[in-house]
Design a protein around this motif. Structure first.
Motif, mmCIF file in Angstrom:
data_model
loop_
_atom_site.group_PDB
_atom_site.id
_atom_site.type_symbol
_atom_site.label_atom_id
_atom_site.label_comp_id
_atom_site.label_asym_id
_atom_site.label_seq_id
_atom_site.Cartn_x
_atom_site.Cartn_y
_atom_site.Cartn_z
ATOM 1 N N ILE A 114 0.820 -0.909 -0.318
ATOM 2 C CA ILE A 114 -0.200 -0.116 -0.211
ATOM 3 C C ILE A 114 1.233 1.647 -0.110
ATOM 4 C CG2 ILE A 114 -1.696 1.182 1.140
ATOM 5 C CD1 ILE A 114 -2.269 -1.573 2.214
ATOM 6 N N GLY A 115 1.112 2.408 -0.634
ATOM 7 C CA GLY A 115 1.265 3.447 -1.526
ATOM 8 C C GLY A 115 0.615 4.697 -1.213
ATOM 9 N N THR A 116 1.267 5.304 -1.520
ATOM 10 C CA THR A 116 0.198 6.736 -1.036
ATOM 11 C C THR A 116 -0.232 7.223 -2.290
ATOM 12 O OG1 THR A 116 2.431 8.155 -1.102
ATOM 13 C CG2 THR A 116 1.645 7.646 1.157
ATOM 14 N N LYS A 117 0.819 6.349 -3.628
ATOM 15 C CA LYS A 117 -0.025 6.656 -4.827
ATOM 16 C C LYS A 117 -0.943 5.394 -5.203
ATOM 17 C CE LYS A 117 3.064 10.328 -6.164
ATOM 18 N NZ LYS A 117 4.941 10.837 -7.115
ATOM 19 N N GLY A 118 -0.883 4.540 -4.807
ATOM 20 C CA GLY A 118 -1.386 3.035 -5.206
ATOM 21 C C GLY A 118 -1.012 2.270 -4.764
ATOM 22 N N HIS A 119 -1.511 0.924 -4.742
ATOM 23 C CA HIS A 119 -1.828 -0.780 -4.894
ATOM 24 C C HIS A 119 -1.103 -0.958 -5.520
ATOM 25 C CE1 HIS A 119 -3.496 -4.259 -3.681
ATOM 26 N NE2 HIS A 119 -3.145 -4.426 -2.120
ATOM 27 N N ALA A 120 -0.239 -2.384 -5.196
ATOM 28 C CA ALA A 120 0.348 -3.642 -5.765
ATOM 29 C C ALA A 120 -0.002 -4.803 -5.593
ATOM 30 C CB ALA A 120 1.521 -3.532 -6.050
#
Length: 359
Positions: free
Chosen positions: A273-279
């Motif tokens: 989980i990142g501040t610009k998206g999800h992998a």
């Protein structure tokens, strides 16, 4: 059984020495395979694919029965005499696929014979023996690499580039799950799931691939807590279930769960989980979902060996591992997974198990 003589081959042609004292090779490298158990299958298939770069001079096992069975599947010359195979001057490198308990001795024998070495995971039964093996490799000056092939999957490489390029923003949390299955028959085989042969259970033997990939992607700086146990689904010496709370490189929280008791076996999963998206990396399939509404998918190349059939996976990633090993020999640079890199993943296994025992 002594090695038989082989037909003469083209002489080695080289240019001037390059980095780390290696020379650029302009003919195929001579390779031996040491150990003809199940792990030899993807490696041998890969070497067939790489026949334009590598020539398998010998496939070696102490077991005459395994030599005979192997010879029915692959066209490579076989022998039970490792010393004689290593004495063959046309051999440049060895791929060591013996059980973990023999990696130190077998790999060191190959290194001392002047051969580059690619060894199967894990490095050894214990981190201390792994450290000795890595030290022996450094002393030899030869290329030394470890088969941790999950790093070479196309989806893994794309995720690594996304993280390196900041496409997901600041990492806020991550998780790794390996819900695999092994039937009791797997552990009934002599030595399976024992400290004497395998050095550990699910974490070191099965989950090490995913754990190594996870560590290479996000880093793991701390093991906060862990649970380690053997479930009622298996009778075995070592663990078949591990869960842990972790901290990754930037201090964000992460979780781990791995088992061989999740019937019928499911693909391993890494979530970031990142501040610009999800992998979401599930087996060999990657989905990137960005907050700006865009998304990207890298499809899986096949199964992952998560169930009872431990060899149910394509050999593409193994081929990439061997190609990287050959590149390192020919060009004089480090392989992607060095002995030191593999040691870091094995030390993380130690830390998780230690935290579980303490708990």
């Amino acid at each position: 059984m002594p090695c038989a003589c082989r037909s003469s081959r083209a002489e080695l042609t080289t240019t001037s020495p390059i980095e780390r004292g290696f020379a650029r090779v302009t003919r195929k490298l001579g390779v031996i395979i040491v150990g003809l158990g199940p792990a030899s299958l993807p490696h041998s298939k890969s070497l067939l694919d790489l026949a334009d770069r590598a020539d398998v001079r010998w496939a070696v096992s102490r077991s005459a029965e395994r030599v005979a069975a192997y010879a029915e599947q692959f066209p490579f010359p076989t022998t039970t005499d490792l010393a004689a195979a290593l004495a063959d001057p046309s051999v440049d490198a060895a791929i060591v696929l013996t059980p973990p308990s023999s990696h130190l001795e077998a790999s060191t024998q190959c290194l001392e014979a002047g051969k580059h070495v690619l060894v199967e995971k894990p490095l050894e039964l214990t981190t201390a023996r792994g450290e000795q093996l890595v030290a022996n490799a450094r002393k030899s000056g030869k290329v030394f690499a470890v088969t941790l092939q999950h790093r070479f999957r196309p989806a893994s490489l794309r995720l690594k580039s996304a993280l390196k390029g900041g496409e997901l923003g600041t990492l806020e949390a991550a998780s790794i799950t390996v819900p695999w299955w092994r039937p009791q028959a797997y552990y009934d085989e002599p030595g399976r799931g024992t400290m004497a042969r395998d050095g550990g259970g699910v974490l070191l033997t099965q989950a090490i691939h995913s754990l190594d990939l996870f560590r290479s992607l996000v880093g793991v700086t701390k093991v906060v807590a862990a649970q380690v146990r053997t479930t009622g689904l298996h009778k075995m010496e070592t663990e078949d279930y591990v869960s842990a709370l972790l901290e990754i490189g930037n201090g964000a929280p992460a979780t781990l769960m791995t088992t061989t008791a999740a019937y019928p076996g499911h693909p391993e999963r890494i979530e970031i989980i990142g501040t610009k998206g999800h992998a979401s990396l599930v087996g060999g399939r990657l989905e990137l979902a960005f907050l700006d509404g865009t998304n990207e998918v890298v499809e899986a190349e096949g199964s992952t060996g998560s169930g009872a059939n431990i060899m149910d996976f394509p050999h593409d990633a193994h081929r990439a591992v061997i190609a990287d090993f050959l590149d390192a020999i020919e060009k004089g640079h480090e392989p992607v997974v060095t002995g030191e890199e593999a040691l870091e993943s094995q030390r993380l296994v130690d830390d998780i198990l230690k935290a579980g025992r303490a708990g």
